[in-house]
Design a protein around this motif. Structure first.
Motif, PDB file in Angstrom:
ATOM      1  N   ARG A  83       0.855  -1.194   0.000  1.00 32.30           N
ATOM      2  CA  ARG A  83       0.000   0.000   0.000  1.00 32.30           C
ATOM      3  C   ARG A  83       0.886   1.238   0.000  1.00 32.30           C
ATOM      4  NH1 ARG A  83      -3.458  -2.641  -1.672  1.00 32.30           N
ATOM      5  NH2 ARG A  83      -5.226  -3.568  -0.572  1.00 32.30           N
ATOM      6  N   SER A  84       0.567   2.174  -0.910  1.00 31.95           N
ATOM      7  CA  SER A  84       1.350   3.405  -0.971  1.00 31.95           C
ATOM      8  C   SER A  84       0.990   4.393   0.127  1.00 31.95           C
ATOM      9  CB  SER A  84       1.184   4.068  -2.340  1.00 31.95           C
ATOM     10  OG  SER A  84      -0.189   4.311  -2.620  1.00 31.95           O
ATOM     11  N   PRO A  85      -0.274   4.500   0.583  1.00 38.69           N
ATOM     12  CA  PRO A  85      -0.552   5.486   1.625  1.00 38.69           C
ATOM     13  C   PRO A  85      -0.027   5.014   2.973  1.00 38.69           C
ATOM     14  CG  PRO A  85      -2.524   4.217   1.200  1.00 38.69           C
ATOM     15  CD  PRO A  85      -1.510   3.802   0.168  1.00 38.69           C
ATOM     16  N   GLY A  86       0.337   5.982   3.780  1.00 33.82           N
ATOM     17  CA  GLY A  86       0.730   5.663   5.147  1.00 33.82           C
ATOM     18  C   GLY A  86       2.219   5.478   5.297  1.00 33.82           C
ATOM     19  N   GLY A  87       2.736   5.962   6.420  1.00 33.79           N
ATOM     20  CA  GLY A  87       4.110   5.667   6.756  1.00 33.79           C
ATOM     21  C   GLY A  87       5.075   6.827   6.736  1.00 33.79           C
ATOM     22  N   SER A  88       4.664   8.003   6.212  1.00 29.38           N
ATOM     23  CA  SER A  88       5.598   9.118   6.126  1.00 29.38           C
ATOM     24  C   SER A  88       6.097   9.553   7.503  1.00 29.38           C
ATOM     25  CB  SER A  88       4.945  10.313   5.423  1.00 29.38           C
ATOM     26  OG  SER A  88       4.601   9.986   4.098  1.00 29.38           O
ATOM     27  N   PHE A  89       5.236   9.459   8.502  1.00 29.12           N
ATOM     28  CA  PHE A  89       5.620   9.859   9.857  1.00 29.12           C
ATOM     29  C   PHE A  89       5.585   8.679  10.825  1.00 29.12           C
ATOM     30  CE2 PHE A  89       4.168  13.797   7.904  1.00 29.12           C
ATOM     31  CZ  PHE A  89       5.219  14.643   8.209  1.00 29.12           C
ATOM     32  N   GLY A  90       5.580   7.482  10.279  1.00 30.72           N
ATOM     33  CA  GLY A  90       5.663   6.323  11.149  1.00 30.72           C
ATOM     34  C   GLY A  90       4.389   5.498  11.182  1.00 30.72           C
TER      35      GLY A  90
END
Length: 493
Positions: A128-135
């Motif tokens: 999944r591409s969304p999620g994870g930029s800030f943890g």
């Protein structure tokens, strides 16, 4: 007798009647002596030798069995490190978030998105591409959480027992997602605002997205996410949402504070404080009600962490009034034992060779110290700093730093062995089987997996690392995850 001639002498012969001739001694023949020893004696001697050797071997065998049995009861150990580990599989992505069922969840390649791979074969399951930029972190159904990059053993959760929460920032204008839940503050011309994607970690399915009102960064408290920030009308707004259900617990709309700079926010499990210039608002994180901040001069307390001691007590480290760190230790029933300064930390592995000894990071100081967990009495201090959580084995505290590894005596704090020939920034983490410690180190420009004897520090083996820099994490089944350089590798004995 004939008269003596040239070269001759007179000899008188005397005859002794009845006397025996003297015996002539010969050198003893060992073979003859052996033949004279009765067979039964040889049987006894052989039995004594066998019993002696057998007793020594039996004692050694018993000691090894006892050591093996003791190690089997210690949490956090890997499989045997007697020989170099081998690669089982390699998968894209780095940074272990957690494991649910037979799916390992990682941060995606290039640091974008998240993905799940098979724990046994590394094959991709979902991405999944969304999620994870800030943890990202797992939120368990029982309210517990687990953030990624933790150094200890990775727990395997049951499918359906947890969700995966990932925080991103999104622009305020034109926000439109399916299944989006927003607060009454709505969208504004400000940016960025925070979005929390909630996924099923077993399948990667997106369960919901929470677009939080205001421009503040969210804080996770228990199984919920809380955010406080400004909306389009420069009002202070906040909300709290359940990550498990998506339900809104409370929503707050406060005064217009204007466009401000130098915003700061801090929180604990009970309160959240937003501050900019002369404006300061404190909210009850459970109800969303505005409450009075701590009186000036009254110390504010924010809990850092807590853990349970081997004897059932609890150690809690807290920041007091934003300056120093205070350590409070209580009995299992909550009865206070003592309070001192410093930040207590739990070893990754503890074999029990230092009962009643608690390791502490001195408040505002370097190195480590040990205190008596029953009384708070200082036992020793060492200038050897810690970069990651240590292990306590065989009476040693093994500490890992960026450029060295060292062991100090757990009873005295004296350095037992040290190796400082490592180059910095090879990676972190330390795993052990109870006899050997394994680290990732860069020596002479080569990043390697280095195994050392716990008691002596002797290098037992060293092999090239499959990643240039990363982190080691043990699995509960004895295997090891090595994550870094945009890929994750599973290692096994």
């Amino acid at each position: 007798m004939r008269a003596p001639g040239r070269g001759q002498v007179d000899v008188e012969l005397v005859e002794a009647v009845g006397a025996a001739a003297p015996a002539v001694e010969r050198g003893a023949d060992w073979r003859e002596l052996v033949r004279r020893v009765p067979r039964r004696a040889w049987t006894v001697v052989a039995g004594v030798v066998v019993l002696t050797l057998g007793a020594g071997g039996f004692v050694e065998w018993r000691a090894e069995r006892a050591q093996t049995s003791r190690l089997e009861r210690i949490e956090g150990l890997t499989g045997s490190l007697a020989a170099p580990l081998t690669d089982v599989w390699e998968a894209p992505g780095e940074g272990v978030i957690g494991i649910i069922g037979d799916v390992l969840v990682l941060y995606g390649p290039e640091g974008e998105g998240v993905l799940g791979v098979g724990l046994d074969d590394g094959a991709p399951r979902w991405e999944r591409s969304p999620g994870g930029s800030f943890g990202c972190w797992f939120v368990r159904g029982d309210g517990g959480t687990r953030a990624g990059w933790w150094q200890g053993p990775v727990d395997v959760l049951e499918p359906g027992s947890a969700v995966l929460a990932c925080v991103d920032s999104v622009p305020f204008e034109g926000v439109s997602f399916p299944n989006v839940v927003t607060g009454s503050g709505g969208a504004s011309a400000l940016g960025p605002q925070s979005e929390v994607s909630v996924l099923d970690p077993a399948s990667g399915a997106i369960l919901r997205r929470l677009v939080l009102p205001g421009s503040g960064h969210p804080t996770q408290i228990e199984d919920s996410v809380v955010a406080v920030g400004l909306d389009a009308e420069d009002r202070l707004v906040g909300s709290r949402w359940s990550l498990l259900t998506g339900e809104l617990a409370w929503e707050y709309t406060g005064p217009n504070v204007g466009r401000v700079a130098g915003v700061s926010m801090w929180s604990d499990t009970e309160t959240m404080t937003w501050e900019a210039g002369d404006v300061s608002v404190t909210l009850d994180s459970r109800t969303g009600d505005a409450i009075d901040p701590p009186s000036e001069g009254e110390p504010g307390e924010s809990e850092l962490d807590r853990f349970t001691l081997p004897d059932g007590g609890t150690a809690v480290s807290s920041v007091i009034d934003g300056t120093g760190v205070e350590l409070t230790v209580t009995d299992a029933d909550g009865t206070p034992r003592f309070t001192t300064t410093g930040h207590a930390f739990e070893p990754l592995v503890d074999d029990g060779t230092a009962p009643h000894t608690m390791l502490v990071q001195p408040s505002g100081g370097a190195g480590i110290m040990a205190v008596d967990a029953r009384t708070g009495e200082d036992l020793w201090r060492s200038a050897t700093p810690r970069w990651a959580s240590p292990v306590v084995l065989a009476g040693r505290v093994v500490l890992r730093e960026k450029d060295r590894v060292a062991a100090v005596d757990v009873h005295t704090g004296e350095t037992v062995w040290e190796h400082d020939d490592h180059e910095p920034d090879a990676g972190g983490g330390l795993v052990t089987d109870g006899r050997t410690v394994l680290i990732l180190a860069r020596v002479d420009g080569q990043t390697s997996l280095v195994a050392r004897d716990v008691e002596t520090g002797e290098q037992l083996w060293r092999i090239p690392s499959p990643v240039d820099a990363g982190a080691l994490q043990p699995l509960r089944d004895g295997r090891v995850l090595l994550s870094g350089s945009r890929r994750t590798v599973l290692l096994a004995p």
